[in-house]
Scaffold this motif. Structure first.
Motif, PDB file in Angstrom:
ATOM      1  N   UNK A 112      46.154  31.929  39.103  1.00 36.52           N
ATOM      2  CA  UNK A 112      45.958  31.305  40.414  1.00 36.52           C
ATOM      3  C   UNK A 112      47.195  31.494  41.295  1.00 36.52           C
ATOM      4  N   UNK A 113      48.376  31.420  40.690  1.00 36.68           N
ATOM      5  CA  UNK A 113      49.619  31.563  41.443  1.00 36.68           C
ATOM      6  C   UNK A 113      49.729  32.956  42.048  1.00 36.68           C
ATOM      7  N   UNK A 114      49.407  33.991  41.271  1.00 39.53           N
ATOM      8  CA  UNK A 114      49.452  35.359  41.796  1.00 39.53           C
ATOM      9  C   UNK A 114      48.408  35.542  42.892  1.00 39.53           C
ATOM     10  N   UNK A 115      47.203  35.004  42.670  1.00 38.98           N
ATOM     11  CA  UNK A 115      46.151  35.110  43.688  1.00 38.98           C
ATOM     12  C   UNK A 115      46.584  34.441  44.990  1.00 38.98           C
ATOM     13  N   UNK A 119      47.435  36.279  48.830  1.00 37.12           N
ATOM     14  CA  UNK A 119      46.669  35.866  50.003  1.00 37.12           C
ATOM     15  C   UNK A 119      45.175  35.715  49.838  1.00 37.12           C
ATOM     16  N   UNK A 120      44.657  35.489  48.623  1.00 38.12           N
ATOM     17  CA  UNK A 120      43.229  35.279  48.456  1.00 38.12           C
ATOM     18  C   UNK A 120      42.887  33.806  48.686  1.00 38.12           C
ATOM     19  N   UNK A 121      41.946  33.557  49.587  1.00 38.68           N
ATOM     20  CA  UNK A 121      41.532  32.183  49.883  1.00 38.68           C
ATOM     21  C   UNK A 121      40.760  31.599  48.703  1.00 38.68           C
ATOM     22  N   UNK A 122      41.004  30.321  48.415  1.00 37.78           N
ATOM     23  CA  UNK A 122      40.342  29.663  47.291  1.00 37.78           C
ATOM     24  C   UNK A 122      38.854  29.493  47.563  1.00 37.78           C
ATOM     25  N   UNK A 123      38.061  29.612  46.480  1.00 40.01           N
ATOM     26  CA  UNK A 123      36.633  29.355  46.576  1.00 40.01           C
ATOM     27  C   UNK A 123      35.804  30.519  47.061  1.00 40.01           C
TER      28      UNK A 123
END
Length: 415
Positions: A112-115, A119-123
């Motif tokens: 999750x930290x790398x994502x 810059x990937x938006x959650x969900x």
């Protein structure tokens, strides 16, 4: 910080120091996870005895139910003897890495930290797909290493060779005489006696005679898009994006392979953790050869960015010194790029081993943020790096098409 990383910091060049500061590497690296593997899972005897390296009397044979081994491709050579009428036997440096099977811990927080950082938006669906890829590529950084292990491999047709044991980093390096008769250009697969311990398959041993051509090629931003001048770009290209070749470089390398029939070395500052990521990419797009990587960040994601961007000139020079020890009479073509210290490293080796390097091709990287007008791409940088290197030996290019005539000239020359 381990001894490899301390040396890496001490060997940082002024160009690397400025680049890392300008691009924010020093700010991002402390935010990345460190010690993601668990050395506490290593048995006490193995942990302590691993300080003895290859002389470890407590080392154990690999255990198929609990251990995994990576076998690294290598190059066999014939040492050059003072008396040419006395050819020496083939020998090679064999490298293997040892891990505990199914030892990875819960990495969801690091994924999750790398994502988040790239810059990937959650969900979102894109985030879910990205996290799956990140988890797969992150795994080699978190698997527990297995020091004090050795493995036996089968050399065709029926000889066995013992590799190891591994030391503190659970990596073994052995220089071994290769049995049998071989010739320049041959290749052989070497499988572990227990094939189930090598999930990434056998190693390939390539044979390079005392004379002929050899290519020493960088990987990142020379033949593969990595964006090494941008820390977020490195994370994205390594942990998310499909590995992509630089346009036109696969075709150029096939052309070089056909004309020069060289042996191939792929020299990268990437850590060994990325071997199983890089090897299939290279086999898909480029001639097969030996991949030379750093041992700098087993079970340590925090040192990953530094491995690619710090002390690379000294590291690459030292590895090319080793290739020179193996193949001092071969003619060398070096290929690199302007993002890091390839020009300086190649210039150093040209001056140190007079007459060994016959040509140097440097890709001027302009398609990465901050590079187009960077000092790294200025003529003054290249002139300084290649001081005392004849102008007809080194060439800076942007389009691989510019090099076809230069390669043809190498086949016509008598150097």
């Amino acid at each position: 910080m381990n001894t490899d990383q301390i040396r890496q910091k001490l060997e940082e060049s002024p160009v690397e120091r400025k680049s890392r500061k300008d691009e924010g590497f020093d700010d991002l690296e402390p935010e990345l996870p460190r010690n993601v593997g668990n050395r506490g899972d290593i048995p006490v005897v193995d942990n302590l005895s691993s300080y003895l390296g290859t002389y470890n009397p407590a080392a154990k044979d690999i255990d198929p139910p609990s251990d995994v081994v990576w076998l690294f491709d290598n190059t066999a050579y014939r040492p050059v003897h003072v008396y040419p009428h006395s050819p020496q036997p083939w020998q090679a440096e064999f490298v293997a890495a040892y891990f505990k099977r199914n030892s990875g811990k819960d990495i969801s927080a690091w994924v999750a930290d790398i994502a988040d950082k790239v810059g990937f938006a959650k969900g979102t669906t894109d985030r879910e797909d990205a996290e799956k890829t990140i988890a797969e590529r992150l795994q080699p950084f978190v698997d527990t290493i297995q020091p004090a292990r050795f493995v036996n491999v089968v050399f065709p047709p029926d000889s066995e060779i013992k590799l190891g044991p591994g030391g503190r980093n659970a990596v073994s390096v052995d220089t071994i005489v290769v049995p049998g008769e071989h010739k320049d250009g041959d290749s052989h697969e070497l499988k572990a006696v227990h094939e189930e311990v090598t999930p990434h398959g056998p190693m390939l041993t390539h044979y390079a005679g005392p004379e002929g051509w050899t290519v020493i090629s960088d990987i990142d931003d020379s033949i593969k898009i990595t964006m090494t001048s941008d820390p977020i770009g490195i994370l994205r290209s390594t942990f998310i994006n499909k590995p992509t070749p630089i346009a036109g470089m696969p075709e150029l390398y096939q052309h070089i392979d056909q004309l020069l029939k060289p042996s191939w070395f792929y020299l990268s500052a990437s850590p060994y953790n990325l071997y199983t990521f890089l090897r299939p990419f290279l086999h898909q797009y480029y001639p097969k050869g030996q991949v030379i990587l750093r041992e700098a960040s087993w079970m340590d994601l925090g040192g990953f960015l530094a491995s690619l961007t710090q002390g690379t000139e000294a590291y690459k020079s030292s590895r090319m010194d080793k290739v020179h020890e193996w193949l001092p009479k071969r003619k060398i073509l070096c290929v690199g790029d302007s993002t890091q210290s390839d020009p300086e490293a190649y210039g150093d080796i040209y001056r140190k081993h007079a007459g060994w390097i016959k040509a140097i091709f440097i890709r001027k990287v302009t398609d990465v943020s901050g590079m187009e007008d960077s000092d790294k791409n200025k003529d003054e940088r290249f002139e300084k790096a290649f001081k005392d290197v004849p102008r007809d030996v080194w060439r800076v290019f942007e389009d691989p098409q510019e090099l076809y005539q230069a390669v043809g000239d190498l086949t016509d020359s008598t150097v």
